[in-house]
Design a protein around this motif. Sequence first.
Motif, PDB file in Angstrom:
ATOM      1  N   MET A   1       0.849  -1.165   0.000  1.00 39.60           N
ATOM      2  CA  MET A   1       0.000   0.000   0.000  1.00 39.60           C
ATOM      3  C   MET A   1       0.896   1.229   0.000  1.00 39.60           C
ATOM      4  SD  MET A   1      -3.088   0.734   2.616  1.00 39.60           S
ATOM      5  CE  MET A   1      -2.002   0.640   4.019  1.00 39.60           C
ATOM      6  N   ASP A   2       0.707   2.126  -0.941  1.00 34.39           N
ATOM      7  CA  ASP A   2       1.545   3.300  -1.129  1.00 34.39           C
ATOM      8  C   ASP A   2       0.880   4.482  -0.447  1.00 34.39           C
ATOM      9  OD1 ASP A   2       3.239   5.208  -2.028  1.00 34.39           O
ATOM     10  OD2 ASP A   2       3.096   4.706  -4.154  1.00 34.39           O
ATOM     11  N   ALA A  30      -0.169  -5.342  -9.069  1.00 38.49           N
ATOM     12  CA  ALA A  30       0.380  -5.517  -7.719  1.00 38.49           C
ATOM     13  C   ALA A  30       1.522  -6.519  -7.736  1.00 38.49           C
ATOM     14  CB  ALA A  30      -0.698  -5.976  -6.740  1.00 38.49           C
ATOM     15  N   VAL A  31       2.588  -6.177  -7.026  1.00 38.08           N
ATOM     16  CA  VAL A  31       3.803  -6.986  -6.985  1.00 38.08           C
ATOM     17  C   VAL A  31       4.247  -7.147  -5.542  1.00 38.08           C
ATOM     18  CG1 VAL A  31       6.238  -7.081  -7.660  1.00 38.08           C
ATOM     19  CG2 VAL A  31       4.539  -6.215  -9.272  1.00 38.08           C
ATOM     20  N   THR A  32       4.664  -8.357  -5.170  1.00 38.37           N
ATOM     21  CA  THR A  32       5.265  -8.582  -3.857  1.00 38.37           C
ATOM     22  C   THR A  32       6.778  -8.565  -3.990  1.00 38.37           C
ATOM     23  OG1 THR A  32       3.412  -9.842  -2.935  1.00 38.37           O
ATOM     24  CG2 THR A  32       5.584 -10.261  -1.983  1.00 38.37           C
ATOM     25  N   LEU A  33       7.419  -7.750  -3.153  1.00 40.36           N
ATOM     26  CA  LEU A  33       8.877  -7.670  -3.097  1.00 40.36           C
ATOM     27  C   LEU A  33       9.341  -8.285  -1.788  1.00 40.36           C
ATOM     28  CD1 LEU A  33       9.479  -4.005  -4.323  1.00 40.36           C
ATOM     29  CD2 LEU A  33       9.323  -6.091  -5.689  1.00 40.36           C
ATOM     30  N   GLY A 128      -9.482  -2.863  -2.147  1.00 39.33           N
ATOM     31  CA  GLY A 128      -8.316  -2.799  -3.024  1.00 39.33           C
ATOM     32  C   GLY A 128      -7.056  -3.278  -2.337  1.00 39.33           C
ATOM     33  N   SER A 129      -5.987  -2.471  -2.435  1.00 37.59           N
ATOM     34  CA  SER A 129      -4.710  -2.858  -1.833  1.00 37.59           C
ATOM     35  C   SER A 129      -4.731  -2.785  -0.311  1.00 37.59           C
ATOM     36  CB  SER A 129      -3.572  -1.993  -2.378  1.00 37.59           C
ATOM     37  OG  SER A 129      -3.786  -0.631  -2.073  1.00 37.59           O
ATOM     38  N   GLY A 130      -5.855  -2.371   0.262  1.00 37.40           N
ATOM     39  CA  GLY A 130      -5.999  -2.407   1.718  1.00 37.40           C
ATOM     40  C   GLY A 130      -5.961  -3.817   2.278  1.00 37.40           C
ATOM     41  N   ILE A 131      -5.977  -4.812   1.409  1.00 38.32           N
ATOM     42  CA  ILE A 131      -5.877  -6.202   1.872  1.00 38.32           C
ATOM     43  C   ILE A 131      -4.484  -6.509   2.408  1.00 38.32           C
ATOM     44  CG2 ILE A 131      -5.155  -7.107  -0.378  1.00 38.32           C
ATOM     45  CD1 ILE A 131      -7.518  -8.837   2.166  1.00 38.32           C
TER      46      ILE A 131
END
Length: 246
Positions: A1-2, A30-33, A128-131
């Motif tokens: 989350m940005d 969405a990408v996991t780093l 959204g990206s709040g997950i």
Amino acid sequence: MDRAALPGGVLTGLWQRARLVERRIETPTAVTLVLAPAEWPGHLAGQHADIRLTADDGYTAVRSYSMSAPVRDGLVEFTIQRVHDGEVSMYLCDDLPIGADVELRGPIGGWFVWRETETRPVLLVAGGSGIVPLQAMIRQRRAANSDVPFRVLYSVRTPEDVIYGDELADSADGVETTILYTRTAPAGSGRPPGRITQADLKTHGWTPGFDASCFICGPTGFVETAAKALVAMGHDSHRIKTERFG
């Protein structure tokens, strides 16, 4: 989350180098780093950290991202949503090469967290990206072999926008997930596309009698709508924790 770093958070440690050791594509945006910091103090599910990039000319940019999993073998995971015209998120998602270093500081935040010693039922509501920080809670629960019941309501635009779809589909260990679609729903979903409503929370969440701990994360309007609906249903406002962006 940005998002911008939240005020009043608990900050541990100074800036340190962290090397990118793995990149996983979660969705088209969405990408996991997976980062390997020099020395990480550990973190709680729901916390976030600052990532700083420095250009050759000395220009720096800092963004705060939620950790998406418990620390594993000293590695720290972030799932980052690519933001259109976002200088940091686009670089991290698309251009940062494996083996490159960033600067990392954290963990930050001590309020929007779930601890494995807690015993109340949990309701996680994500937009959204709040997950991302909520998924860290789910993964922490699994890592601890906790039997605390979790219910998840996850609102996304389309099926292609579901982050962690395979994990969320697994309800065998007591995590019940309902995905709500706002623009396009898959065939047979049983619910027409639309924003989250109080009826969704009544049908798929916990009733106030369970005295559940509620965590809501997503865009500001989404969070406010969900929080107001839970209060209107009779949930204790002190048990509702929110984190928002945008």
